[in-house]
Enzyme design. Structure first.
Site, PDB file in Angstrom:
ATOM      1  CB  CYS A  47      22.395  36.998  50.434  1.00  0.00           C
ATOM      2  SG  CYS A  47      22.797  35.872  51.758  1.00  0.00           S
ATOM      3  NE  ARG A  72      23.764  39.216  45.069  1.00  0.00           N
ATOM      4  CZ  ARG A  72      24.749  40.098  45.031  1.00  0.00           C
ATOM      5  NH1 ARG A  72      25.263  40.439  43.879  1.00  0.00           N
ATOM      6  NH2 ARG A  72      25.217  40.652  46.117  1.00  0.00           N
ATOM      7  CD1 TRP A  87      26.925  31.031  48.875  1.00  0.00           C
ATOM      8  CD2 TRP A  87      27.708  32.059  50.698  1.00  0.00           C
ATOM      9  NE1 TRP A  87      28.214  30.590  49.089  1.00  0.00           N
ATOM     10  CE2 TRP A  87      28.723  31.205  50.199  1.00  0.00           C
ATOM     11  CE3 TRP A  87      27.985  32.804  51.848  1.00  0.00           C
ATOM     12  CZ2 TRP A  87      29.975  31.067  50.791  1.00  0.00           C
ATOM     13  CZ3 TRP A  87      29.240  32.672  52.440  1.00  0.00           C
ATOM     14  CH2 TRP A  87      30.209  31.820  51.904  1.00  0.00           C
ATOM     15  CG  ASN A  96      23.660  40.684  50.433  1.00  0.00           C
ATOM     16  OD1 ASN A  96      24.447  39.881  50.918  1.00  0.00           O
ATOM     17  ND2 ASN A  96      23.913  41.345  49.322  1.00  0.00           N
ATOM     18  N   GLY A  97      24.371  40.453  53.879  1.00  0.00           N
ATOM     19  CA  GLY A  97      25.483  41.025  54.631  1.00  0.00           C
ATOM     20  C   GLY A  97      25.701  40.242  55.910  1.00  0.00           C
ATOM     21  CD  GLU A 124      40.916  32.669  35.815  1.00  0.00           C
ATOM     22  OE1 GLU A 124      41.269  32.908  36.980  1.00  0.00           O
ATOM     23  OE2 GLU A 124      39.717  32.689  35.454  1.00  0.00           O
ATOM     24  CE  LYS A 180      37.166  30.253  36.022  1.00  0.00           C
ATOM     25  NZ  LYS A 180      37.235  31.639  36.242  1.00  0.00           N
ATOM     26  CD  GLU A 225      35.749  29.158  39.697  1.00  0.00           C
ATOM     27  OE1 GLU A 225      35.262  29.764  40.644  1.00  0.00           O
ATOM     28  OE2 GLU A 225      36.237  29.727  38.714  1.00  0.00           O
ATOM     29  CG  HIS A 238      62.282  24.251  44.640  1.00  0.00           C
ATOM     30  ND1 HIS A 238      63.588  24.211  45.051  1.00  0.00           N
ATOM     31  CD2 HIS A 238      62.293  24.840  43.419  1.00  0.00           C
ATOM     32  CE1 HIS A 238      64.358  24.778  44.144  1.00  0.00           C
ATOM     33  NE2 HIS A 238      63.587  25.166  43.136  1.00  0.00           N
ATOM     34  CE  LYS A 246      29.938  36.549  38.275  1.00  0.00           C
ATOM     35  NZ  LYS A 246      31.029  35.839  37.587  1.00  0.00           N
TER      36      LYS A 246
HETATM   37  C1  F6R Z   1      36.375  32.699  39.898  1.00  0.00           C
HETATM   38  C2  F6R Z   1      35.731  33.950  40.277  1.00  0.00           C
HETATM   39  C3  F6R Z   1      36.161  34.587  41.540  1.00  0.00           C
HETATM   40  C4  F6R Z   1      36.151  36.125  41.405  1.00  0.00           C
HETATM   41  C5  F6R Z   1      36.432  36.763  42.773  1.00  0.00           C
HETATM   42  C6  F6R Z   1      36.480  38.268  42.691  1.00  0.00           C
HETATM   43  O1  F6R Z   1      35.876  32.222  38.692  1.00  0.00           O
HETATM   44  O2  F6R Z   1      34.866  34.436  39.611  1.00  0.00           O
HETATM   45  O3  F6R Z   1      37.408  34.131  41.963  1.00  0.00           O
HETATM   46  O4  F6R Z   1      37.103  36.507  40.471  1.00  0.00           O
HETATM   47  O5  F6R Z   1      35.455  36.374  43.681  1.00  0.00           O
HETATM   48  O6  F6R Z   1      35.245  38.780  42.298  1.00  0.00           O
HETATM   49  P1  F6R Z   1      35.106  40.259  41.777  1.00  0.00           P
HETATM   50  O7  F6R Z   1      35.842  40.326  40.477  1.00  0.00           O
HETATM   51  O8  F6R Z   1      33.642  40.484  41.622  1.00  0.00           O
HETATM   52  O9  F6R Z   1      35.743  41.144  42.806  1.00  0.00           O
END
Ligand code: F6R
Length: 610
Positions: free
Chosen positions: A2, A27, A74, A100-101, A484, A488, A491, A507, A605
């Site tokens: 949000c 967001r 969101w 937001n929250g 990672e 990537k 997602e 395994h 985000k």
């Molecule tokens: C993946 C991504 C998320 C963030 C996670 C932590 O591409 O961006 O997995 O890494 O939500 O976010 P922060 O770093 O803001 O605590």
């Protein structure tokens, strides 16, 4: 999770609100709305889906006004719909709220309000806040500050609130607990926003409102209050980020722009941590004695930041010989961890607002453990609460999938490992200088990978984009990067993907390998190179299509169908190079599938709720 904006000033607020929301769309993007004051009335317009839908509706209505609030959602409580979109209004329209929250005791409060005759049109917790504010406002007749303070005491959970009271046409009211909110100001008015990019176009002068504080924004002033209603003085701070860094600047997506920014921000972050070719953490404020006394390191983070933690674990243990445990923050906070008071907790977070990471930090502090935050957003909650902060200099990261912040977090981890090793005497000068010299070449090596690979990876992506499954395998640091790379890909391309420690495949998971299953094998660590290659041979012999990422000159001819060669570097630093082709591959697969790269479905985000 949000996004909130607000403006009260001399200019027309509608475009400021819509533009601000567009900067916060990362967001949340399932619905959006604005509330604008005009001639004593408050007009609310909301729409489901992307912000463009709201813009169309607002433009048709030709809305104007000088004071308003806006929200991009969101969904937490209630499905994405126009009805559940914010702003929400109290029963008789006297209070309008964006939030937001999460309000945890919203059901109990709803029942209370229903007993007092209130009715509800949405499934949201926010509508309850609007009516609770109205309830206290009318019951005690002591004005907005009193009504907001009483509401803050009564609700449990997290909130950043932007509030309009119908009877106070000159003001926007704000309250905050555990959800981000900044307040900007310039000669034309006062602004609120959940994050910096929404403000940068107008001002870089901001106030940070703390937990359990309130504020009143007038056209030409901002006043802060504590829960008792007493005024608090705040210092105006300058944000160093420039506006260009929050714009696409001709790139098709923020993600590819941010991938291209990596050489620069890696270099900047590194320079900020070095003086005269030595790591210098004086800005972080950990003394040599403190570093020597560390008995144990706890690294806590979420998502990609957690993957940086996994890399850091390998490097810190090997270089500085300190035992390290890495935890996903949402697990850490509920696993009743036993922490050593002489330990150091390192929390890693781009946003500095991730709810679970923040909670874990607080848990560590409560247990008397020193905390260090590796944080990108200056003034964020974690940055303010951690005992020590190491700032990454990635600048604003807008694409939901992290790239440049991740890369700068890696640099921060190398710097900590090197400094801890030096102070604790576990590295000799020769090795220290070798790593430093190599570190300085990382920006140009990252650039060379982007330049060399971008076209070929684009072609590879168009070939791989119809796959259903992918596996990323590696050992040691390559396993950390596999985590990672896999995240990537899944997602932003929605391709099912898993990361496995290469030796662990046998395994169980190897039973999933069949003809043409994509396996991306990472093999940069010389000591275990042959072992990882053997694991790749095992999957290839079961039909897998194997893509290898290896240092230049490596012989992978017996296994690889497609090889990505990266420049040679020190063994601890390969993560910074391997991740680049993996980011590019995910990006171009998402593009080839025609997906919304910067705003993948269901994601936000900054995850400010647990
Ligand atoms: C993946 C991504 C998320 C963030 C996670 C932590 O591409 O961006 O997995 O890494 O939500 O976010 P922060 O770093 O803001 O605590």
């Amino acid at each position: 999770m949000c996004g909130i904006v607000g403006y009260n000033g001399n200019k027309d607020c509608v475009e400021i609100l819509l533009d601000g929301l567009s900067k916060l769309e990362y967001r949340g993007y399932d619905s959006a709305g604005i509330a604008v004051r005009k001639d004593g009335n408050i007009e609310v317009v909301k729409e489901k889906g992307k912000l463009a839908n709201l813009r169309e509706k607002v433009e048709k209505k030709k809305m104007t006004g000088n004071c308003g609030i806006g929200h991009t959602r969101w969904a937490t409580h209630g499905e994405p719909s126009e009805n559940n979109a914010h702003p929400h209004i109290s029963n008789d329209g006297s209070v309008t709220v964006v939030h937001n929250g999460i309000i945890e005791n919203y059901q109990e409060l709803r029942a209370k309000l229903e007993r007092h005759g209130y009715t509800f049109y949405s499934e949201t917790d926010t509508e309850i806040v609007a009516n609770l504010l109205d309830y206290y406002y009318k019951k005690y007749k002591l004005g907005p500050i009193d009504a907001i303070a009483k509401t803050m005491v009564r609700v449990r959970g997290s909130y950043a609130l932007g509030i309009l009271f119908e009877e106070y046409p000159d003001d926007i009211w704000v309250a905050r607990k555990d959800s981000p909110m900044i307040i900007g100001t310039d000669k034309d008015g006062s602004y609120i926003a959940s994050d910096v990019p929404a403000l940068l176009k107008y001002t870089n002068q901001v106030y940070y409102i703390d937990n359990l504080e309130m504020a009143c924004l007038k056209k030409d002033s901002v006043t802060f209050y504590d829960l008792n209603g007493d005024e608090i003085k705040k210092e105006l701070k300058t944000i160093e980020w420039d506006i260009a860094s929050a714009e696409k600047e001709g790139y098709e997506h923020f993600m590819i722009k941010e991938i291209h920014e990596q050489p620069e921000v890696i270099g900047k972050t590194l320079n900020s941590l070095m003086v005269d070719d030595k790591i210098d953490l004086s800005k972080v404020g950990l003394s040599e004695k403190e570093i020597k006394d560390i008995s144990q390191i706890y690294i806590i983070a979420c998502g990609s930041a957690y993957h940086v933690g996994v890399c850091a674990q390998y490097i810190l243990e090997d270089l500085a010989k300190i035992p390290v445990r890495v935890d996903v923050a949402s697990e850490f906070r509920y696993r009743k961890p036993i922490l050593d008071k002489k330990g150091l907790a390192i929390v890693i977070s781009q946003s500095g607002e991730t709810a679970d990471t923040l909670a874990a930090l607080r848990e560590c502090k409560e247990m008397g453990v020193k905390t260090l935050g590796i944080i990108n957003v200056v003034g964020s909650s974690i940055a303010r609460e951690a005992d020590h902060v190491l700032y990454t200099l990635a600048g604003p990261e807008i694409a939901v999938a992290t790239t440049k912040a991740y890369s700068t977090q890696l640099i921060a981890s190398y710097a900590l490992a090197l400094e801890f090793a030096k102070v604790r005497g576990t590295i000799d000068n020769k090795e220290y200088n070798e790593i430093i010299n190599e570190l300085k070449t990382i920006p140009e090596k990252v650039q060379s990978i982007i330049d060399k690979e971008i076209d070929d990876i684009q072609k590879l992506a168009s070939k791989l984009c119809n796959l259903d499954d992918a596996f990323f395998i590696g050992r040691n640091l390559d396993y950390a990067i596999a985590l990672e790379g896999s995240l990537k890909l899944k997602e932003i391309s929605y391709i099912h993907s898993e990361a496995y420690a290469a030796g662990e495949l046998k395994h169980g998971t190897i039973s999933l390998i069949e003809d043409n299953t994509l396996v991306i094998g990472l093999a940069t660590q010389e000591e275990i190179f042959e072992k990882t290659i053997s694991n790749m041979v095992e999957v290839k012999s079961r039909g897998a299509y194997v893509v290898c990422v290896v240092p230049e000159g490596s012989d992978v001819s017996k296994v690889s169908e497609y090889t990505i060669e990266i420049p040679k570097t020190n063994k601890y630093l390969y993560s910074s190079l391997v991740v680049i082709p993996l980011q590019l591959l995910s990006y171009y697969i998402s593009c080839a599938k025609g997906l919304d790269v910067d705003k993948p479905r269901n994601l936000a985000k900054s995850v400010t709720v647990e």
